[in-house]
Design an enzyme around this catalytic site. Structure first.
Site, PDB file in Angstrom:
ATOM      1  N   TYR A 146       0.811  -1.209   0.000  1.00 38.84           N
ATOM      2  CA  TYR A 146       0.000   0.000   0.000  1.00 38.84           C
ATOM      3  C   TYR A 146       0.849   1.265   0.000  1.00 38.84           C
ATOM      4  O   TYR A 146       0.348   2.356  -0.241  1.00 38.84           O
ATOM      5  CB  TYR A 146      -0.980   0.008   1.183  1.00 38.84           C
ATOM      6  N   LYS A 195       3.570 -15.479   3.084  1.00 35.28           N
ATOM      7  CA  LYS A 195       3.526 -16.300   1.870  1.00 35.28           C
ATOM      8  C   LYS A 195       4.983 -16.632   1.540  1.00 35.28           C
ATOM      9  O   LYS A 195       5.504 -16.318   0.459  1.00 35.28           O
ATOM     10  CB  LYS A 195       2.821 -15.507   0.743  1.00 35.28           C
ATOM     11  N   ASP A 227      -2.843 -18.307   2.483  1.00 34.05           N
ATOM     12  CA  ASP A 227      -4.005 -19.005   1.909  1.00 34.05           C
ATOM     13  C   ASP A 227      -4.576 -20.008   2.909  1.00 34.05           C
ATOM     14  O   ASP A 227      -5.794 -20.126   3.086  1.00 34.05           O
ATOM     15  CB  ASP A 227      -3.662 -19.669   0.565  1.00 34.05           C
ATOM     16  N   ASP A 251      -5.234  -6.613   5.885  1.00 39.59           N
ATOM     17  CA  ASP A 251      -6.429  -5.926   5.395  1.00 39.59           C
ATOM     18  C   ASP A 251      -7.494  -6.967   5.041  1.00 39.59           C
ATOM     19  O   ASP A 251      -8.654  -6.886   5.455  1.00 39.59           O
ATOM     20  CB  ASP A 251      -6.046  -5.093   4.161  1.00 39.59           C
TER      21      ASP A 251
END
Ligand code: IPM
Ligand code: MG
Length: 361
Positions: A146, A195, A227, A251
């Site tokens: 972001y 990840k 995930d 988020d």
């Protein structure tokens, strides 16, 4: 105590829900002998309408001059609002990102609790919801995708968009320390979400988390791929205590964690810097579809005000009083539309604020 609170009511349902939180704060001040002084400021769409930009330097300075910031919500309907015809850096959300960065609010605490009174609103199967859950998502808030460089350009005749995801070890270490510190005050478990099977930024994340963990031998640490974390949240949310993760994963997962509580209208959040200073806002958005109808659920904002008392003002008795009042009101069957069920009493946004203020002891 005398405290100065910068208040940003914001857009959509923001003004309604913040008004109710101020009502409850005023009642706390009256009972416990404090003075809360409010400095009302514009941000987001409301600021665009007046100043042409979503956040002015003056607003930032006045927030810095306050003891804490209480905020409603920012933004409008992205399909219909004229704010979304402006260039990206002048849209409401740009103001939100900028205030987080300007105030150094790198740690975003998003608690997600299933209230027993609202277990019926939980969309999960009863065998899962009956176990309850009480977790806290610690989202890194001023780094990652972001805030990385981005651009859209034509390369060899093909439109191409680039976003950059970068983290340095210091950014990871400071959020890790916050997560482990808060875990020590809870059930002493940290689930770090990344990840690392694909991303370099996640591999560094995991390495630094492991280093920080060495200073907290009492805390159980696990690493969960993002995930899998998304799946575990709906399969067995009770397993989580503190979940720490980077900006975008946090988020997304915090919205998921809020939904399984039954309503996003129940979830508070605190964004903190290295000191006790923080910005407190509900996790949910500005809900333009119900704005101005006195229907929104103000509980998330009122709980955010309680977090402000606890974390920024060291007023834990007063924060407890607010949380107890909310529990009382829920026990008495008082509900806004989003958490309404058969046999309960439906009230408006201001009706909920009145009931909670009246229940403060
Ligand atoms: C949130 C919101 C913001 C974010 C948006 C409005 C920029 O979704 O606070 O979670 O992504 O941080
Ligand atoms: Mg979000």
């Amino acid at each position: 105590m005398n405290k100065k609170i910068a208040v940003i009511k914001g857009d959509g349902i923001g003004p309604e829900i913040v008004t109710e939180a101020m009502k409850v704060l005023d009642r706390v001040a009256e009972i416990y002998g404090h003075t809360f002084e409010y400095d009302q400021l514009l941000m987001g769409g409301a600021s665009i309408d007046v100043n042409g930009i979503p956040l002015t330097d003056e607003t930032i300075e006045r927030c810095k001059a306050a003891d804490a910031v209480l905020m409603g919500s920012i933004g409008g309907d992205t399909n219909t609002s004229p704010w979304y015809k402006l260039p990206p850096e002048r849209r409401p959300e740009a103001g939100l990102l900028k205030i987080r960065k300007s105030l150094g609010l790198f740690a975003n605490l998003r608690p997600s609790v299933l209230y027993p009174q609202l277990a019926g609103a939980c969309p999960l199967k009863e065998e899962i919801s009956s176990r309850g859950f009480d977790m806290l998502i610690m989202r890194e808030l001023t780094g990652g995708l972001y805030f990385g460089a981005r651009k859209t350009e034509e390369i060899d005749g093909v439109m191409t968009a680039i976003d950059t995801l970068s983290y340095n070890e210091n950014e990871i270490r400071r959020i890790a320390i916050k997560a482990f510190d808060v875990a020590m005050k809870r059930r002493k478990k940290v689930s770090s979400v990344d990840k690392a099977n694909v991303l370099d930024s996640s591999r560094l994340w995991r390495k630094i988390i492991n280093e920080v963990a060495k200073d907290y031998p009492e805390v159980t640490l696990e690493h969960v791929l993002v995930d899998n974390a998304a799946m575990q949240l709906v399969k067995d949310p009770a397993q989580f205590d503190v979940m720490v993760t980077e900006n975008m994963f946090g988020d997304i997962l915090s919205d998921e964690a809020s939904m399984i509580t039954g309503s996003i209208g129940m979830l508070a959040s605190a964004s903190m810097n290295e000191t006790k200073f923080g910005l407190y806002e509900p996790s949910g958005g500005s809900a333009p579809d119900i704005a101005g109808q006195n229907k929104a659920n103000p509980i998330a904002t009122i709980l955010s005000a309680a977090m402000m008392l606890r974390f920024s003002f060291d007023m834990s008795k007063e924060a407890d009083a607010i949380e107890n009042a909310i529990n009382n009101v829920l026990d008495n069957g008082i509900r806004t539309g989003d958490i309404m069920s058969e046999g309960m009493t439906k009230v408006s946004c201001s009706g909920m604020g009145d009931a909670i203020a009246a229940a403060i002891k």
